[in-house]
Write an enzyme that holds these catalytic residues in place. Structure first.
Site, mmCIF file in Angstrom:
data_model
loop_
_atom_site.group_PDB
_atom_site.id
_atom_site.type_symbol
_atom_site.label_atom_id
_atom_site.label_comp_id
_atom_site.label_asym_id
_atom_site.label_seq_id
_atom_site.Cartn_x
_atom_site.Cartn_y
_atom_site.Cartn_z
ATOM 1 N N HIS A 174 0.965 -1.237 -0.226
ATOM 2 C CA HIS A 174 -0.236 -0.327 0.315
ATOM 3 C C HIS A 174 1.510 1.092 0.174
ATOM 4 O O HIS A 174 2.107 1.263 0.480
ATOM 5 C CB HIS A 174 -0.758 0.217 1.193
ATOM 6 C CG HIS A 174 -1.122 1.688 2.132
ATOM 7 N ND1 HIS A 174 -2.706 1.466 1.081
ATOM 8 C CD2 HIS A 174 -1.758 2.423 2.363
ATOM 9 C CE1 HIS A 174 -2.843 2.974 1.718
ATOM 10 N NE2 HIS A 174 -1.802 3.557 1.671
ATOM 11 N N CYS B 49 -5.402 1.954 -4.191
ATOM 12 C CA CYS B 49 -4.284 3.265 -3.708
ATOM 13 C C CYS B 49 -2.868 3.615 -4.194
ATOM 14 O O CYS B 49 -2.950 5.038 -4.442
ATOM 15 C CB CYS B 49 -3.648 2.524 -1.350
ATOM 16 S SG CYS B 49 -3.253 0.873 -2.124
#
Length: 400
Positions: free
Chosen positions: A300, A368
């Site tokens: 992420h 993301c």
């Protein structure tokens, strides 16, 4: 010899005498002459030069410290040399005194200036590019190739033609060459170009180039901050605020792009990419078994800029770096510096805010890392490293 025989001396110099008329001029130590009072000896002095006198008419010309001279007080006014003229004089120096890099840049300019007018037109630039491409390909160019080269020439010419007069002069050519030695990125170049065109300072590009070349003796596009600051101290046209900014910079060296940005009151801000391993380090252990290849993590990512961390967690959110719901980043990567302002970034967030919602999330195509890539594109004009989007970014709601 007796004292009464005064006629034996052509001039009588009395010792400790009170009779002032026996000397044509008496100079006494530690005495103060009062020129406001009448003196018995005034006719004995051919010229009266008062000390600390308020009577300015006693001197034909008075120079005082920290005083400002009016133009009409000077017998001759010498106009300051323009920056264009100063740069031309510098470039017109003996070729042996010019750096070889600078000489090559000027020779390249002369090659493109086919008519010798001292400027390069878009037609001259296009003709040179087409000739070079034909020579490389060793065949005639197709129409599509010519169109592609024409579009490239148009973009390059628009960037270099800072004065928008349809031609490129020497100081615009040198400015572009110095920027390209340490490219600040497409976004920063676009912002610098826009600010230069908006500036009301006459000959600002020539001024910046001439000032820089006075310090960059190697013509490498980078100098020490100390050397540049020292040389700027002797330039009467330099704003003292610019010296303060340069002296406050933490780095020992400065590029031409940074110098120009500071002169235009622009500020470079660092841009970081933060990595969070959603597998909690299991990917590095299990990936060789499960995937047949080593993967450091399932990433992420978020973007750090303006002392904030920007990330996608259902919506676009911000926090102080390292204080998001994902904890501390596993690692970080410095991507560069941006000249965008925080106001411009906020406007961009508002523009794309509703494109990043929980119902639009996709683990492969809209996650993301896609937000991080979008923001880095906006700030720097380039993408995040290719390896990041290849990693599977699981749905953030699964890791609350």
């Amino acid at each position: 010899m007796e004292d009464g025989d005064g006629d034996e001396l052509p001039l009588k110099l009395p010792r400790d005498s009170d009779e002032e008329d026996e000397l044509p001029l008496i100079l006494t130590r530690d005495s103060v002459l009062d020129y406001d009072q009448p003196s018995e000896c005034e006719d004995q002095l051919p010229l009266k030069l008062p000390r600390e006198s308020d009577d300015e008419d006693e001197l034909p010309f008075i120079l005082k410290r920290d005083s400002v001279l009016e133009d009409d007080q000077l017998p001759l006014t010498l106009p300051r040399e323009s920056h264009n003229a100063a740069l031309e004089r510098f470039l017109g120096s003996d070729q042996e005194t010019l750096n070889s890099v600078l000489t090559n840049i000027l020779e390249r300019f002369s090659e493109l200036d086919a008519d010798g007018s001292g400027t390069i037109t878009m037609n001259e630039l296009a003709a040179h590019w087409l000739s070079a491409a034909t020579e490389v390909c060793k065949r005639p160019l197709s129409d599509s190739e010519k169109e592609l080269i024409g579009a490239s020439v148009q973009r390059a010419f628009d960037v270099m033609d800072l004065e928008r007069d349809g031609k490129i002069n020497k100081h615009e050519w040198l400015h572009t060459a110095l920027l390209d030695m340490h490219p600040p990125g497409s976004v920063a170049t676009e912002i610098i170009t826009k600010k230069l065109r908006e500036s009301e300072i006459p000959d600002i590009v020539a001024k910046l180039v001439h000032t820089w070349l006075s310090s960059d003796e190697m013509v490498c596009g980078m100098v020490t901050r100390k050397m540049l600051s020292t040389n700027l101290c002797f330039d009467p046209d330099v704003d003292t605020d610019l010296l303060d900014v340069l002296n406050a910079m933490g780095s020992d060296s400065i590029t031409y792009a940074e110098f120009v940005a500071n002169a235009l009151r622009l500020t470079f801000r660092p841009v970081e990419l933060y990595y969070y391993d959603l597998s909690k380090s299991f990917a590095s252990v299990l990936s060789p078994v499960l995937l047949g290849q080593y993967e450091e993590g399932i990433w992420h990512t978020s973007v750090g800029v303006f002392d904030q961390e920007l990330y996608f967690f259902g919506y676009i959110l911000t926090c102080y770096p390292g204080q998001s719901a994902f904890g501390q980043p596993r690692k970080s990567l410095h991507l560069g510096h941006t000249l965008r302002t925080v106001e411009e970034l906020n406007e961009e967030i508002k523009r794309v805010y509703f494109d990043y919602r929980p119902d639009l999330y996709d683990a492969f195509d809209h996650n993301c890392n896609d937000l991080s890539n979008h923001m880095v594109q906006f700030l720097l004009g380039r993408s995040i490293p290719d390896s990041v989007p290849c990693e599977i970014c699981y749905k953030e709601s699964d890791f609350k």
